[in-house]
Design an enzyme around this catalytic site. Structure first.
Site, short mmCIF file in Angstrom:
data_model
loop_
_atom_site.label_atom_id
_atom_site.label_comp_id
_atom_site.label_asym_id
_atom_site.label_seq_id
_atom_site.Cartn_x
_atom_site.Cartn_y
_atom_site.Cartn_z
N SER A 22 0.83 -1.21 0.00
CA SER A 22 0.00 0.00 0.00
C SER A 22 0.86 1.26 0.00
O SER A 22 0.60 2.22 -0.71
CB SER A 22 -0.88 0.04 1.25
OG SER A 22 -1.88 -0.92 1.17
N ARG A 121 -14.25 -5.94 -10.87
CA ARG A 121 -14.38 -5.37 -9.50
C ARG A 121 -15.12 -4.02 -9.54
O ARG A 121 -15.09 -3.31 -10.53
CB ARG A 121 -12.99 -5.24 -8.87
CG ARG A 121 -12.36 -6.61 -8.66
CD ARG A 121 -11.00 -6.52 -8.03
NE ARG A 121 -11.04 -5.96 -6.69
CZ ARG A 121 -9.96 -5.69 -5.97
NH1 ARG A 121 -8.77 -5.89 -6.48
NH2 ARG A 121 -10.08 -5.20 -4.76
N ASP A 314 -7.15 -7.65 4.76
CA ASP A 314 -6.34 -8.49 3.85
C ASP A 314 -5.76 -9.72 4.56
O ASP A 314 -5.23 -10.62 3.91
CB ASP A 314 -5.20 -7.66 3.25
CG ASP A 314 -5.72 -6.60 2.29
OD1 ASP A 314 -6.87 -6.74 1.81
OD2 ASP A 314 -4.99 -5.63 2.02
N ARG A 345 -13.24 -13.74 -1.68
CA ARG A 345 -12.40 -14.41 -0.68
C ARG A 345 -13.21 -15.20 0.33
O ARG A 345 -12.70 -16.16 0.91
CB ARG A 345 -11.48 -13.39 0.02
CG ARG A 345 -10.35 -12.94 -0.87
CD ARG A 345 -9.36 -12.02 -0.18
NE ARG A 345 -8.30 -11.65 -1.12
CZ ARG A 345 -7.52 -10.58 -1.00
NH1 ARG A 345 -7.69 -9.77 0.04
NH2 ARG A 345 -6.59 -10.32 -1.88
N ARG A 387 -3.44 -13.57 -1.87
CA ARG A 387 -3.61 -13.79 -0.42
C ARG A 387 -4.22 -15.18 -0.14
O ARG A 387 -3.92 -15.77 0.90
CB ARG A 387 -4.43 -12.67 0.20
CG ARG A 387 -3.80 -11.30 -0.07
CD ARG A 387 -3.91 -10.33 1.05
NE ARG A 387 -3.35 -9.04 0.66
CZ ARG A 387 -2.05 -8.71 0.76
NH1 ARG A 387 -1.17 -9.56 1.26
NH2 ARG A 387 -1.63 -7.52 0.38
#
Ligand code: S3P
Length: 426
Positions: A22, A121, A314, A345, A387
């Site tokens: 980030s 997205r 995250d 996720r 992730r």
């Protein structure tokens, strides 16, 4: 790519983690808008952040440097040039959303696109406030999906209540607000990561926070940065969970960013019984940094919901692995945002944990998991999401037998050396 992982019996020593993703994105974007030369040390060289560098170069900004040091020749708030081609953000939501904010304030035409995942997205969350500020933005599904075409310039500040706690949306509006006329006010439902605000202030922007409200004064210029990026707590998270779960483990991870808007995982794991000590707490380039010492511990199940969610969003895939091996049940709720990350996720976590033998119940905004004392090796997929790939790597280290992770190359997005580091523990 497929990776086969065997149960790990011993985990000890020092582990180096990559630089914060980030903060790396922000350093190059904000430096491009500064008046003059910035230097960024310890920049993350991974697929997402290199997509940002490529886009910034297409906007006429010179970015040079070797290894992890970057030199950026900032063009000032009004000095970017119209790109000659479409800007490809690849898999990176941060690149697309932050640049949509930057480009909304630039008086030229630009187009942002990305890979299949990024083009599916939600972009309406940035497009909506930026249109209210006066940017002309079009895109698929009336601007809700990329590719996005932007004709920027002539913006007015707004007073905007964010419908979701999103640092990307907050940052996009702040970056647009830098080039707008009038004050920009943002009201967050709960605090999200504040790296943009910290960096902007360090560069001389007039920005204040009162409770969950941020006020940015217009005008002025940004001074160049001399910045060192800390280690990424989101990458450290995998080893923090591994060291907690592997009997007799003790590890040291130096130089990890522990900004309170990012470190929710540490607090939640500690409340579950984890042994995590923060040593040598210091400030580096305006961000709190510490060395983490983590040793094995027995965990108890917990409930994670509400304001803590944005501070560990995250890390939830790897937290789910810890929950599956805790004593008692755990619940994650208020985490609907997980459904619109690089993959869904919530679905990916639940599906994979079930394959590893866990009892899991999928909820619309999270999941419930029954803690047990072992997971069973299996074949699990990354769903193209870094992730999920890494959380499954850690699950493989603690599961009985061997675990195969398919789509393992996804780690390149934020942590290219992940599998190499994991293999060093065999
Ligand atoms: C990020 C913000 C978060 C996070 C993402 C990086 C950022 O997304 O999940 O990985 O750098 O601002 P949202 O802004 O969508 O919450």
């Amino acid at each position: 790519m497929e990776v086969v992982i065997k149960k790990c019996r011993e985990l000890a020593g020092e582990i180096a983690v990559p630089s914060d993703k980030s903060i790396s994105h922000r350093s190059v974007i904000l430096a491009a808008l500064a008046d003059g030369r910035s230097r960024v040390e310890n920049f993350l060289r991974a697929a997402d952040t290199l997509a940002t560098v490529r886009c910034i170069r297409h906007l006429g900004v010179e970015v040079s440097g070797e290894n992890n040091g970057l030199v950026i020749e900032g063009k000032g708030l009004h000095g970017l040039s119209e790109p000659g081609d479409v800007l490809d953000c690849r898999n990176s939501g941060t690149t697309m959303r932050l640049l949509t904010g930057v480009l909304s304030a630039q008086p030229f035409y630009s187009v942002l696109t990305g890979d299949n995942s990024l083009r599916s997205r939600p972009m309406g969350r940035v497009v909506e406030p930026l249109r209210q500020m006066g940017a002309r933005i079009d895109g698929r599904d009336d601007g809700r999906k990329a590719p996005l075409c932007i004709r920027g310039g002539g913006l007015q500040g707004i007073d905007y209540r964010l419908p979701v706690a999103s640092a990307q949306v907050k940052s996009a509006v702040l970056l647009a607000g830098l080039g707008a006329e009038g004050v920009t006010i943002l009201r967050e439902p709960s605090p999200s990561r504040d790296h943009t605000e910290r960096m902007l202030k360090a560069m001389g922007a007039v920005l204040n926070r009162s409770g969950n409200t941020i006020t940015l004064q217009p005008g002025g210029t940004l001074s160049p940065l001399d910045f060192e990026v800390p280690g990424d707590i989101s990458s450290a998270a995998y080893w923090v969970v591994a060291a907690t779960l592997i009997r007799g483990a003790e590890i040291l991870i130096k130089g990890v960013g522990v900004n309170p808007t990012r470190s929710g995982l540490l607090a939640v794991l500690k409340s579950m019984g984890a042994q995590i000590v923060l040593e040598n707490l210091r400030e580096v380039s305006g961000e709190p940094v510490a060395d983490l010492v983590v040793s094995a511990a027995r965990l108890k199940g917990t409930v994670v919901q509400g304001d803590v969610i944005p501070t560990l969003i995250d890390e939830i895939p790897v937290l789910a692995v810890a929950m599956a091996l805790a004593e008692g049940d755990s619940l994650v709720s208020d985490a609907r945002e997980l459904r619109v990350k690089e993959t869904d996720r919530i679905a990916a976590i639940c599906h994979n944990l079930r394959l590893l033998g866990a009892e899991v119940e999928e909820r619309e905004d999270g999941f419930w998991v029954r803690g047990r004392n072992r997971l069973l090796g299996s074949t699990v997929d990354s769903y193209g999401d870094h992730r999920i790939a890494m959380a499954m790597g850690i699950a493989g280290m603690v599961a009985e037998g061997s675990t195969t992770v398919t789509g393992a190359e996804a780690v390149d997005i934020s942590y290219p050396a992940f599998w190499e580091t994991l293999r060093s523990f065999w």
